[in-house]
Design a protein around this motif. Structure first.
Motif, PDB file in Angstrom:
ATOM      1  N   LEU A 161       1.681   9.541  14.051  1.00 40.75           N
ATOM      2  CA  LEU A 161       1.973   9.712  12.632  1.00 40.75           C
ATOM      3  C   LEU A 161       3.014   8.710  12.150  1.00 40.75           C
ATOM      4  CD1 LEU A 161       2.036  13.613  12.348  1.00 40.75           C
ATOM      5  CD2 LEU A 161       0.133  12.042  11.963  1.00 40.75           C
ATOM      6  N   ASP A 162       3.944   8.351  13.038  1.00 34.32           N
ATOM      7  CA  ASP A 162       4.988   7.383  12.661  1.00 34.32           C
ATOM      8  C   ASP A 162       4.409   5.988  12.419  1.00 34.32           C
ATOM      9  OD1 ASP A 162       7.213   9.159  12.831  1.00 34.32           O
ATOM     10  OD2 ASP A 162       7.059   9.063  15.013  1.00 34.32           O
ATOM     11  N   GLN A 163       3.245   5.719  12.947  1.00 32.83           N
ATOM     12  CA  GLN A 163       2.642   4.392  12.796  1.00 32.83           C
ATOM     13  C   GLN A 163       1.864   4.240  11.497  1.00 32.83           C
ATOM     14  OE1 GLN A 163       0.428   4.119  16.537  1.00 32.83           O
ATOM     15  NE2 GLN A 163       2.002   2.762  17.352  1.00 32.83           N
ATOM     16  N   TRP A 192     -10.697  11.906  14.922  1.00 35.84           N
ATOM     17  CA  TRP A 192      -9.836  12.215  13.785  1.00 35.84           C
ATOM     18  C   TRP A 192      -9.716  10.987  12.877  1.00 35.84           C
ATOM     19  CZ3 TRP A 192      -7.908  16.604  11.922  1.00 35.84           C
ATOM     20  CH2 TRP A 192      -7.820  17.720  12.763  1.00 35.84           C
ATOM     21  N   THR A 193      -9.648  11.231  11.570  1.00 32.79           N
ATOM     22  CA  THR A 193      -9.296  10.201  10.599  1.00 32.79           C
ATOM     23  C   THR A 193      -7.926  10.553  10.040  1.00 32.79           C
ATOM     24  OG1 THR A 193     -11.603   9.785   9.962  1.00 32.79           O
ATOM     25  CG2 THR A 193      -9.888   9.104   8.413  1.00 32.79           C
ATOM     26  N   LEU A 194      -6.945   9.700  10.293  1.00 35.23           N
ATOM     27  CA  LEU A 194      -5.591   9.919   9.796  1.00 35.23           C
ATOM     28  C   LEU A 194      -5.460   9.267   8.421  1.00 35.23           C
ATOM     29  CD1 LEU A 194      -3.534   9.203  13.059  1.00 35.23           C
ATOM     30  CD2 LEU A 194      -4.558  11.349  12.281  1.00 35.23           C
ATOM     31  N   VAL A 195      -5.008  10.043   7.457  1.00 37.49           N
ATOM     32  CA  VAL A 195      -4.979   9.601   6.062  1.00 37.49           C
ATOM     33  C   VAL A 195      -3.536   9.499   5.573  1.00 37.49           C
ATOM     34  CG1 VAL A 195      -5.755  10.076   3.717  1.00 37.49           C
ATOM     35  CG2 VAL A 195      -7.212  10.699   5.658  1.00 37.49           C
ATOM     36  N   GLN A 222      -1.322  13.012   6.029  1.00 41.54           N
ATOM     37  CA  GLN A 222       0.101  12.967   6.331  1.00 41.54           C
ATOM     38  C   GLN A 222       0.903  12.439   5.145  1.00 41.54           C
ATOM     39  OE1 GLN A 222       1.617  14.159   8.877  1.00 41.54           O
ATOM     40  NE2 GLN A 222       3.681  13.353   8.550  1.00 41.54           N
ATOM     41  N   ILE A 223       2.028  13.086   4.856  1.00 44.04           N
ATOM     42  CA  ILE A 223       2.964  12.587   3.856  1.00 44.04           C
ATOM     43  C   ILE A 223       4.365  12.579   4.469  1.00 44.04           C
ATOM     44  CG2 ILE A 223       1.607  13.372   1.867  1.00 44.04           C
ATOM     45  CD1 ILE A 223       3.462  15.783   1.648  1.00 44.04           C
ATOM     46  N   SER A 224       5.283  11.874   3.837  1.00 43.68           N
ATOM     47  CA  SER A 224       6.651  11.797   4.323  1.00 43.68           C
ATOM     48  C   SER A 224       7.411  13.059   3.937  1.00 43.68           C
ATOM     49  CB  SER A 224       7.349  10.576   3.731  1.00 43.68           C
ATOM     50  OG  SER A 224       7.470  10.722   2.311  1.00 43.68           O
ATOM     51  N   GLN A 225       8.542  13.274   4.571  1.00 42.56           N
ATOM     52  CA  GLN A 225       9.373  14.432   4.250  1.00 42.56           C
ATOM     53  C   GLN A 225       9.891  14.356   2.822  1.00 42.56           C
ATOM     54  OE1 GLN A 225      11.815  14.188   8.107  1.00 42.56           O
ATOM     55  NE2 GLN A 225      11.808  16.382   7.708  1.00 42.56           N
ATOM     56  N   ASP A 226      10.242  13.154   2.375  1.00 40.46           N
ATOM     57  CA  ASP A 226      10.734  13.004   1.000  1.00 40.46           C
ATOM     58  C   ASP A 226       9.651  13.344  -0.012  1.00 40.46           C
ATOM     59  OD1 ASP A 226      13.186  12.220   1.956  1.00 40.46           O
ATOM     60  OD2 ASP A 226      12.805  10.060   1.736  1.00 40.46           O
TER      61      ASP A 226
END
Length: 517
Positions: A262-264, A467-470, A412-416
């Motif tokens: 996820l960090d990538q 999986w497709t990471l979005v 995936q979204i950021s914490q902010d």
């Protein structure tokens, strides 16, 4: 193997009457105890023709309280069943914890018939038997008790019984044209049956070979075996939670050593408003055309949407469903399991919604809850969520092998960005229903969820179900990526005629019509 079923065991009428009364009382007593347990009992009834399988089941229903017993016959396959993966019909027959299901033939009937009639090879049969062993192991690990009875008799006894049945008006309806000649193929059928039994006879799920020539002996043996098995299981202590390695390496300390998939992701990616509108319009037209094309080709589609809270799963789903005829799809929002769902294996509630051929099911959250929220929040013990990876992989493999087009998205979204969306939901009246105390609590466990997601993707992103990471910080970008992926994958899948993989018996319209047992 079958020599012990041809030795001539019998029970006199007087002995049967005396033992039946005590057995019936004890069965009712143990059934009441079972009702208070977390154990589901699955009884499989198989064997040679004319062995009296129906008589045995009728006797069990006479001895037991039928309010806690369900009986299922799999001799005829409905249109609903033929339009779905083969195991769909068996999952729908799984009893809740505390009850009993009796299955004629069960998942063994088709493999035996296919090999006997030459519809599959030994290698294909062995592959399906391996699938069955995995399936039974999964049910047993979830707490089920499986009893498999095989009723057998000598060739001469079978020939005499078939002749007797052909003269009985009550039984004549069961005698299909080729059944009267079944004894001529006795040896070939026995050879197939021996192969099946030897390869699926396991310590935790053995076969019980029952001599069926004498009806009284046969019925008492089954009843006593059932009684003993349930009693023994009830006497066992609850399965303890075993802490074992999750299969991931222990990482060194330091931010750079803790990087996950996820960090990538580049969450800064975005799409201009004009480009979004034009691309969305084009993709929605295409996805509507593909949905109808898949319907005409009888190819079903399963779309799985997972992601962090407020990640945009609902928005992506709506961009798909608004473009498709409502008659072609079902959207399944997955929340905490109901009491009925808790009384079954966790995959049961997802099998129920697998679409028939030509239709679409969209899961807003899915079976991955077992390795995400249930893992992080402690709703599943270590043993349960750790074995779920392989269970999920086998489940998805069955879907794809049967022709289902399966796509899985993690948004995936950021914490902010999540914090911004949470506050927006609290301030806008029509969005307030979307934000709960659980969302805020889950946010505090961001690192644990990130690790769980990373392991989930690593262990369940397979060739047949990747999986497709979005990247979801920009909603327009995420929605377009989801729709574009759906269109590309569905279009490619429809160009290929799905063929069953090795070890998976033909399915769907390729299955020959099954006969009554």
């Amino acid at each position: 193997m079958f020599e012990s079923t041809k030795v001539g065991r019998s029970v006199s009428k007087d002995d049967f009457k005396e033992q039946q009364e005590a057995l019936r009382t004890e069965l009712l007593e143990v059934q009441r105890e079972l009702k208070q347990s977390n154990i589901a009992v699955i009884v499989l009834i198989s064997g040679v023709e004319a062995a009296g399988k129906g008589e045995v089941v009728n006797r069990l229903n006479e001895w037991l309280d039928t309010r806690g017993v369900q009986t299922f016959a799999f001799w005829d396959e409905t249109d609903e069943e033929r339009a779905r993966p083969r195991y769909w019909r068996f999952w729908r027959s799984m009893p809740p914890r505390g009850e009993i299901a009796i299955l004629f033939g069960g998942w063994y009937q088709t493999p035996i018939e296919y090999r006997f009639k030459g519809h599959c090879s030994d290698a294909e049969l062995d592959g399906e038997l391996n699938r069955i062993v995995d399936f039974e192991r999964m049910l047993i690990q979830d707490g089920a008790l499986i009893l498999k009875f095989w009723f057998h008799m000598s060739e001469a006894d079978q020939k005499a019984r078939l002749k007797e049945l052909s003269r009985d008006d009550k039984s004549r309806w069961k005698m299909l044209p080729d059944k009267s000649k079944f004894s001529e193929q006795y040896a070939a059928f026995e050879q197939v049956a021996e192969r099946v039994i030897r390869q699926t006879d396991r310590g935790g799920c053995p076969w019980y070979l029952i001599e069926a020539e004498d009806r009284r002996y046969r019925d008492l043996t089954v009843g006593k075996t059932l009684l003993h098995a349930i009693r023994s299981r009830l006497a066992e202590p609850p399965i303890a939670t075993v802490k074992t390695s999750a299969g991931s390496p222990e990482l060194p300390s330091g931010a750079s050593a803790q990087i996950t998939l996820l960090d990538q992701l580049d969450l800064s990616q975005s799409l201009a408003k004009d480009e979004y509108k034009s691309e969305m319009k084009r993709l929605q037209v295409e996805i509507n055309e593909l949905a109808w094309l898949a319907h005409n080709q009888k190819r079903s589609t399963v779309l799985v949407f997972e992601g962090v809270d407020a990640g945009g799963k609902g928005g992506a789903i709506r961009r798909i469903t608004t473009a498709i005829d409502a008659r072609l799809y079902r959207s399944i929002p997955v929340a905490a399991p109901t009491d009925e769902e808790k009384s079954h294996h966790y995959l049961w509630r997802f099998w129920r919604h697998i679409p028939r051929a030509g239709y679409i099911t969209l899961y807003d959250r899915s079976w991955y809850g077992r390795v995400l929220v249930e893992r992080v929040e402690g709703f599943a013990n270590d043993a349960e969520w750790q074995r779920a990876y392989s269970e999920i992989n086998r489940f998805e493999e069955q879907l794809v092998d049967s022709g289902v087009i399966l796509l899985k998205f993690w948004i995936q979204i950021s914490q902010d960005e999540q914090l911004k969306r949470f506050k927006d939901r609290e301030s806008v009246p029509y969005k307030q229903y979307k934000i709960t105390d659980d969302d805020w609590r889950n946010r505090e466990k961001w690192p644990q969820y990130k690790d769980a997601v990373n392991e989930m993707v690593v262990r369940t992103s397979t060739k047949h179900a990747a999986w497709t990471l979005v990247e979801g910080d920009d909603k327009p970008y995420a929605r377009v990526k989801v729709l574009r992926t759906v269109c590309d994958r569905v279009r490619d899948a429809l160009k290929r005629d799905p063929e069953p993989t090795a070890g998976y018996l033909p399915c769907g319209d390729k299955r020959p019509t099954q006969e009554q047992p």
